[in-house]
Scaffold this active site. Structure first.
Site, PDB file in Angstrom:
ATOM      1  N   GLU A   1      14.061  -2.565 -27.861  1.00  0.00           N
ATOM      2  CA  GLU A   1      15.200  -1.746 -27.477  1.00  0.00           C
ATOM      3  C   GLU A   1      14.732  -0.377 -26.993  1.00  0.00           C
ATOM      4  OE1 GLU A   1      17.860  -1.262 -26.155  1.00  0.00           O
ATOM      5  OE2 GLU A   1      19.392  -1.825 -27.619  1.00  0.00           O
TER       6      GLU A   1
ATOM      7  N   HIS B   1      20.230  -9.982 -29.603  1.00  0.00           N
ATOM      8  CA  HIS B   1      20.120 -10.351 -31.012  1.00  0.00           C
ATOM      9  C   HIS B   1      21.481 -10.395 -31.713  1.00  0.00           C
ATOM     10  CE1 HIS B   1      20.986  -6.285 -32.468  1.00  0.00           C
ATOM     11  NE2 HIS B   1      20.211  -5.851 -31.487  1.00  0.00           N
TER      12      HIS B   1
END
Length: 207
Positions: free
Chosen positions: A83, A10
């Site tokens: 994550e 990201h």
């Protein structure tokens, strides 16, 4: 025929800039991150991806949006691409973590956080599930997070856990490219898309 997977991290967030552990916290892209996502999309669209799947956290999903717009592809969402969970450390800076948990900091083991092996298994499993949906010659773009991508790649490559650290971290909106053929997985590119620069990530205590 081979199938390829592009693992895209990201774009930048405020917490990246502040060196805060993000983990499962749902943090938005900042202005720099939005611009990085647009740039990455313009480059990756040229590879003609056939499928896009993203973590359910908005910093990843919003990074996928410009690529989906350019390629007219749907974004599929998979929570297993999140994550690594940071437990008690989420939202804290590295200085705060080191001061409060000096022993755990050196091992980078967050109290209440996820074990790296568990992260590697869930991320690699997600990539394999979506890869199975590709036609021969297809290209899957996985939009995820720094530690999640590195650990998932290490697992797919079959590296023993003691060697996982040989793979460096990924910069914001950088990517790695995997190819699978009859002989298994190969890492074609790693942390591509930018010139080498310091990486701000949840991946290591020095990230």
């Amino acid at each position: 025929m081979s199938r390829r997977v592009v693992c895209l991290r990201h774009g930048q967030t405020v917490w990246n800039v502040e060196h805060r552990f993000q983990g499962h916290s749902d943090i938005a892209l900042n202005e720099v991150g939005v611009a990085q996502a647009e740039r990455a999309a313009s480059l990756l669209a040229a590879l003609r991806p056939t499928m896009i799947v993203s973590s359910d956290l908005r910093r990843a999903y919003d990074t996928a949006v410009p690529l989906a717009r350019l390629t007219n592809l749907e974004i599929f969402v998979d929570k297993d691409l999140r994550e690594r969970g940071g437990g008690a450390w989420e939202g804290l800076t590295r200085e705060e973590i080191k001061a409060g948990w000096p022993v755990e900091y050196e091992k980078w083991e967050a109290p209440g956080g996820e074990d790296p092996a568990d992260v590697a298994e869930r991320v690699a499993g997600a990539i394999l599930r979506w890869r199975a949906k590709l036609d021969d010659g297809g290209l899957l773009v996985v939009v995820s997070h720094g530690a999640a991508i590195r650990l998932g790649i290490a697992r797919l490559l079959g590296l023993p856990q003691e060697l996982w650290s040989v793979l460096g971290g990924l910069g914001n909106c950088s990517w790695s490219v995997l190819e699978e053929d009859a002989k298994g997985w190969r890492l074609l590119e790693h942390n591509a898309g930018t010139l080498p620069e310091p990486v701000s990530s949840d991946d290591t205590p020095n990230g």
